[in-house]
Design an enzyme around this catalytic site. Structure first.
Site, mmCIF file in Angstrom:
data_model
loop_
_atom_site.group_PDB
_atom_site.id
_atom_site.type_symbol
_atom_site.label_atom_id
_atom_site.label_comp_id
_atom_site.label_asym_id
_atom_site.label_seq_id
_atom_site.Cartn_x
_atom_site.Cartn_y
_atom_site.Cartn_z
ATOM 1 N N ASP A 189 0.824 -1.255 -0.017
ATOM 2 C CA ASP A 189 -0.056 -0.054 0.105
ATOM 3 C C ASP A 189 0.811 1.293 -0.006
ATOM 4 O O ASP A 189 0.541 1.996 -0.823
ATOM 5 C CB ASP A 189 -1.071 0.026 1.237
ATOM 6 C CG ASP A 189 -1.993 1.266 1.088
ATOM 7 O OD1 ASP A 189 -2.289 1.562 0.070
ATOM 8 O OD2 ASP A 189 -2.099 1.742 2.188
ATOM 9 N N CYS A 205 -20.944 -3.757 -7.033
ATOM 10 C CA CYS A 205 -20.442 -4.514 -8.254
ATOM 11 C C CYS A 205 -21.072 -6.098 -8.408
ATOM 12 O O CYS A 205 -21.029 -6.746 -7.540
ATOM 13 C CB CYS A 205 -18.756 -4.505 -8.143
ATOM 14 S SG CYS A 205 -18.119 -5.435 -9.271
ATOM 15 N N CYS A 217 -13.299 11.524 -3.710
ATOM 16 C CA CYS A 217 -13.636 10.080 -3.023
ATOM 17 C C CYS A 217 -13.915 10.403 -1.472
ATOM 18 O O CYS A 217 -13.159 10.887 -0.733
ATOM 19 C CB CYS A 217 -12.432 9.226 -3.359
ATOM 20 S SG CYS A 217 -12.624 7.600 -2.836
#
Length: 383
Positions: free
Chosen positions: A134, A247, A214
């Site tokens: 990350d 999704c 976001c």
């Protein structure tokens, strides 16, 4: 040992230590990603949390001399919570994003990578390795995509056939020339559900995210949250899962595989009001093992205040008044003032006007004025 045999044994070892997917790719530059990152910079779509040097993010050889290949791994995490508590009037709850349930994934993925490093060092004495999770230089998604872990979805997540997009990623650059895997074909097709439901329009097009809009990024900021985003937060206190939950490729993917990632329901969906007064010591003791705690308690507390306003939680007014009057941090005082105006009630106006007389911080004063305006608007609507 022959490379092919080593690779085969490594795959088996990775599975034995809890790696759900492992893939390999060559260490050549990520040319397409470099172009995308340059465009992101031009558009000012970056979050600011990532490595700023695009060359380091896309040139593995700059990170490890003699780089030949990259090992990519993925660990699946749960999308469902067992025995999830339900918030109710007088006991409202916030929610941490699924990627923050259970043990901090940085720790969990790093542990697996360290074990793989040790395993390789025992078998290849002169091996050179560099691992990252990350916060490393390379783009996890680009590595995973090229290594066949999954395809890069329109929601900017790696989507795997087995676990959907609910996977943590990590990678290791090495000087061992492992045989590269074949990338998986994109299966998003014409679907654009993630783009259509993004609360703030942060997904500007398939595979392109304006991080500045976001919700997942916004919940991690520490300053006043811009007005246009406050109503979109809902009860999210860390992260956002909307583009994943809609999704179709995630349908039926519960992923109850690793005990360490299973959430404590009381922490993953905590009561909001107690968060307002939690000390640093208490916060670290209670939430410190979760990845969502990395920015400290301030963003979580600010978001909890906004969530209480979202619910119009009258029972929280006394606590919010106390925050507005006594908290040393302007962001907390101001956000509480705005929330009091948003929620309203018999004591709201008096409390805000008293605070207006005593407050000296310009930004907090502005939030108090916003709160009073919200009260006025609410009163006019009722009339």
């Amino acid at each position: 040992m022959m490379i092919e045999q080593l690779q085969s044994e490594l795959i088996e070892y990775a599975k034995s230590i809890g790696v759900d997917k492992i893939g390999f790719t060559h260490a050549s530059p990520f040319h397409e990603m470099k172009n995308r990152l340059k465009r992101q910079q031009e558009l000012r779509f970056q979050s600011g949390f990532e490595e700023s040097d695009i060359e380091k993010r896309t040139e593995p050889s700059l990170l490890l001399h003699g780089a030949e290949s990259i090992i990519a791994i993925a660990l699946a995490y749960p999308s469902k919570m067992e025995d999830a508590p339900v918030g109710k009037k007088g006991a409202r709850r916030g929610i941490f994003a699924r990627a923050s349930w259970g043990v901090d994934y940085h720790v969990a993925v790093r542990e697996r990578l360290t074990l793989i490093e040790e395993w390789l060092k025992e078998r290849v004495p002169d091996v050179q390795l560099k691992s990252m999770v990350d916060t490393g230089e390379l783009v996890d998604r680009a590595v995973a995509e090229r290594a066949g872990i999954g395809w890069s979805g329109k929601n900017c997540s790696i989507i795997t056939p087995e676990f959907g997009s609910y996977v943590y990623l990590g990678e290791m650059i090495t000087n061992i020339p492992f045989k590269p895997d074949t990338p998986i074909e994109d299966e998003c097709g014409d679907c654009r559900l993630c783009l259509d439901v993004c609360p703030t329009g942060a997904l500007v097009e398939g595979g392109r995210l304006n991080a500045q809009r976001c919700v997942a990024f916004l919940t991690q900021t520490k300053d006043f949250l811009p007005d246009e985003f406050r109503k979109e937060l809902g009860n999210r206190i860390y992260g956002c899962d909307t583009c994943q939950t809609v999704c179709p490729k995630n349908k039926g993917k519960a992923n109850w595989i690793h005990e360490e990632f299973k959430p404590d329901p009381e922490l993953a969906k905590p009561l909001l009001v107690p968060l307002l007064k939690v000390s640093n010591k208490e916060f670290k003791a209670k939430f410190g093992y979760m990845s969502g705690s990395w920015r400290g308690k301030k963003p979580i507390q600010r978001n909890a205040i906004i969530a209480l306003a979202h619910f119009k939680e009258q029972a929280a007014i006394p606590d919010l008044i106390e925050v507005m009057n006594k908290d040393e941090r302007p962001v907390m005082r101001g956000t509480a003032a705005w929330a009091i105006g948003k929620i309203g009630g018999p004591n709201a106006e008096e409390a805000l006007r008293k605070a207006l007389e005593l407050e000296q911080d310009a930004k907090v004063l502005l939030e108090i004025e916003k709160g009073l305006t919200l009260l006025t608007v609410s009163s006019e609507i009722k009339e």
